[in-house]
Design an enzyme around this catalytic site. Structure first.
Site, PDB file in Angstrom:
ATOM      1  N   ASP A   1      54.718  29.887 -43.015  1.00 43.27           N
ATOM      2  CA  ASP A   1      54.057  29.097 -43.947  1.00 43.27           C
ATOM      3  C   ASP A   1      54.692  27.670 -44.167  1.00 43.27           C
ATOM      4  OD1 ASP A   1      52.457  31.192 -44.578  1.00 43.27           O
ATOM      5  OD2 ASP A   1      53.675  31.929 -46.360  1.00 43.27           O
TER       6      ASP A   1
ATOM      7  N   GLU B   1      61.323  35.272 -51.120  1.00 42.97           N
ATOM      8  CA  GLU B   1      60.391  35.184 -49.972  1.00 42.97           C
ATOM      9  C   GLU B   1      60.642  33.750 -49.223  1.00 42.97           C
ATOM     10  OE1 GLU B   1      56.588  33.656 -48.261  1.00 42.97           O
ATOM     11  OE2 GLU B   1      57.115  33.267 -50.386  1.00 42.97           O
TER      12      GLU B   1
ATOM     13  N   ASP C   1      59.023  36.183 -55.167  1.00 41.01           N
ATOM     14  CA  ASP C   1      58.133  35.152 -54.698  1.00 41.01           C
ATOM     15  C   ASP C   1      58.246  34.052 -55.419  1.00 41.01           C
ATOM     16  OD1 ASP C   1      56.375  33.516 -53.204  1.00 41.01           O
ATOM     17  OD2 ASP C   1      54.923  35.222 -52.910  1.00 41.01           O
TER      18      ASP C   1
ATOM     19  N   LEU D   1      56.883  30.921 -55.647  1.00 39.06           N
ATOM     20  CA  LEU D   1      55.592  30.170 -55.714  1.00 39.06           C
ATOM     21  C   LEU D   1      54.501  30.826 -54.756  1.00 39.06           C
ATOM     22  CD1 LEU D   1      55.129  28.302 -57.995  1.00 39.06           C
ATOM     23  CD2 LEU D   1      55.095  26.422 -56.484  1.00 39.06           C
TER      24      LEU D   1
ATOM     25  N   GLU E   1      55.646  40.726 -52.418  1.00 44.15           N
ATOM     26  CA  GLU E   1      54.068  40.619 -53.194  1.00 44.15           C
ATOM     27  C   GLU E   1      53.531  41.999 -53.499  1.00 44.15           C
ATOM     28  OE1 GLU E   1      52.971  38.256 -49.845  1.00 44.15           O
ATOM     29  OE2 GLU E   1      52.518  36.529 -50.998  1.00 44.15           O
TER      30      GLU E   1
HETATM   31  P1  FDP Z   1      49.798  30.753 -49.393  1.00 42.68           P
HETATM   32  O1  FDP Z   1      49.649  30.925 -48.095  1.00 42.68           O
HETATM   33  O2  FDP Z   1      48.791  29.861 -50.408  1.00 42.68           O
HETATM   34  O3  FDP Z   1      51.032  31.031 -50.374  1.00 42.68           O
HETATM   35  O4  FDP Z   1      50.661  35.255 -49.344  1.00 42.68           O
HETATM   36  C1  FDP Z   1      50.594  34.015 -49.533  1.00 42.68           C
HETATM   37  C2  FDP Z   1      49.168  33.684 -50.122  1.00 42.68           C
HETATM   38  O5  FDP Z   1      48.818  32.196 -50.292  1.00 42.68           O
HETATM   39  C3  FDP Z   1      48.586  34.429 -51.059  1.00 42.68           C
HETATM   40  O6  FDP Z   1      48.664  33.718 -52.345  1.00 42.68           O
HETATM   41  C4  FDP Z   1      46.963  34.407 -50.820  1.00 42.68           C
HETATM   42  O7  FDP Z   1      46.088  35.351 -51.498  1.00 42.68           O
HETATM   43  C5  FDP Z   1      46.925  34.448 -49.087  1.00 42.68           C
HETATM   44  O8  FDP Z   1      48.220  33.836 -48.853  1.00 42.68           O
HETATM   45  C6  FDP Z   1      45.860  33.825 -48.591  1.00 42.68           C
HETATM   46  O9  FDP Z   1      45.889  33.982 -47.054  1.00 42.68           O
HETATM   47  P2  FDP Z   1      44.417  33.772 -46.430  1.00 42.68           P
HETATM   48  O10 FDP Z   1      44.449  32.411 -46.348  1.00 42.68           O
HETATM   49  O11 FDP Z   1      44.724  34.289 -44.960  1.00 42.68           O
HETATM   50  O12 FDP Z   1      43.253  34.394 -47.306  1.00 42.68           O
END
Ligand code: FDP
Length: 340
Positions: free
Chosen positions: A70, A99, A121, A123, A285
């Site tokens: 990310d 994380e 995690d 944020l 998570e």
């Molecule tokens: P983000 O990438 O914005 O940090 O695990 C991270 C997460 O968000 C979760 O909070 C969220 O539910 C998920 O990813 C969203 O993933 P998709 O875009 O694949 O649905």
């Protein structure tokens, strides 16, 4: 003097709630209360920055990626560092893992080492920051398994059923601190005028069945047939079984799970053709959120196994996640097993 009738709801601060909970454990040293207190303070510091996010030039992407691929935003780094700096010197922890960091976060040598382990995690849902959508921090606490000194990977890679407490903080229209130490799930809302978290949601219980589903349907084509059939089923019209379910997907895990906890239904992040183990991380998570959901009477599964029974093999491993009302999660498992 005229006697007062008892008030319908008493004021209970987070701090008092934690201390009263710890008193039920004879022999408790107060370390655990101190640890949760420090965490709540770290959360307030992060919240202060989150509320300023649109005002100061803190938004925007840095040029590095976190190890899950990310894009890391400045606010993630702030939250990560704030939680670490708040928690490293209290003497409660022997090691941490975040994380946002590839390796273990060790307690500096000159600070005392305690008996607990913290995974967090800092944020979650951060891709939503720029749109002012609810985001949050997630935490998970274990007892150390090594005897003393510096904590190790063994302390961190424990199955979720060994958590002694877990919770999350929501940065939304108000700020909430939701936690469980194994005796129910309790939610506190920050009263910003006095800077205290006050008990607003006592002993939250998830409905045994809901009528809301939450998943990223954009990945439908990549899902296994059982998952596709499950979605088709809950979208069919059949009022006697509460169908069709309503769709709600914020795409910010803490916010989606919080709604599921309060209203019931099912949250799914399945594996798919591109990501067989999904996107969410087991240790940071899925385990803490599974602990919360189970303590509220719900179920959390990877589609086949109880999340809390999985022993993580590495810090950042992924796992599919299905959590929510027991009847809805069991139904999803049936479809995945080819019984639907
Ligand atoms: P983000 O990438 O914005 O940090 O695990 C991270 C997460 O968000 C979760 O909070 C969220 O539910 C998920 O990813 C969203 O993933 P998709 O875009 O694949 O649905």
């Amino acid at each position: 003097m005229e006697s007062r009738s008892p008030s319908a709801s008493k004021f209970m601060t987070l701090e008092r709630h934690i201390i009263e909970g710890e008193r039920q454990h004879p022999g408790a040293t107060g370390q655990f209360s101190g640890l949760l207190h420090d965490l709540s303070l770290a959360a307030k510091l992060v919240w202060r920055e989150v509320t300023k996010a649109g005002l100061v030039n803190i938004l925007g992407e840095t040029d590095r990626m976190n190890i899950s691929g990310d894009v890391v935003k400045h606010l993630d780094e702030f939250a990560d560092q704030t939680i670490f700096r708040m928690m490293d010197h209290g003497g409660h922890l022997c090691v941490m893992a975040s994380e946002e960091n590839e390796d273990l976060l060790h307690i500096p040598e000159d600070y005392p080492h305690g008996k607990y382990v913290l995974l967090y995690d800092p944020l979650d849902g951060s891709s939503n920051i720029d749109a002012n959508v609810t985001i949050g921090s997630i935490f998970s606490i274990y007892h150390r398994v090594t005897a003393s000194g510096k904590g190790t990977m063994e302390d961190v890679l424990q199955p979720g059923c060994r958590q002694v407490a877990a919770g999350y903080v929501l940065f939304g229209s108000s700020m909430m601190f939701v936690y469980s130490a194994g005796h129910g799930v309790h939610g506190f809302t920050l009263d910003p005028s006095v800077g205290e978290f006050l008990l607003s949601h006592e002993d939250i219980r998830i409905p045994s069945k809901g009528t809301i589903y939450s998943m990223n349907e954009g990945y439908y084509e990549r899902w296994e047939p059982g998952m596709q059939r499950f979605l088709q089923y809950i979208r069919q019209e059949d009022p006697s079984t509460g169908r069709p379910y309503s769709s709600r997907y914020i795409g910010s895990l803490v916010a989606d799970v919080h709604r599921t906890l309060l209203y019931g239904g099912i949250y799914c992040y399945p594996g798919d053709r591109k990501k067989p183990k999904g996107k969410l991380r087991l240790a940071y998570e899925n385990n803490p959120l599974a602990y919360i959901i189970e303590n509220a009477g719900g179920i959390a599964s990877d589609g086949r196994r109880r999340i809390l029974d999985i022993t993580p093999e590495s810090l950042h491993e992924h796992s599919p996640l299905f959590l929510g009302s027991p009847e809805d999660v069991r139904l999803a498992e049936d479809f995945l097993a080819g019984r639907g």
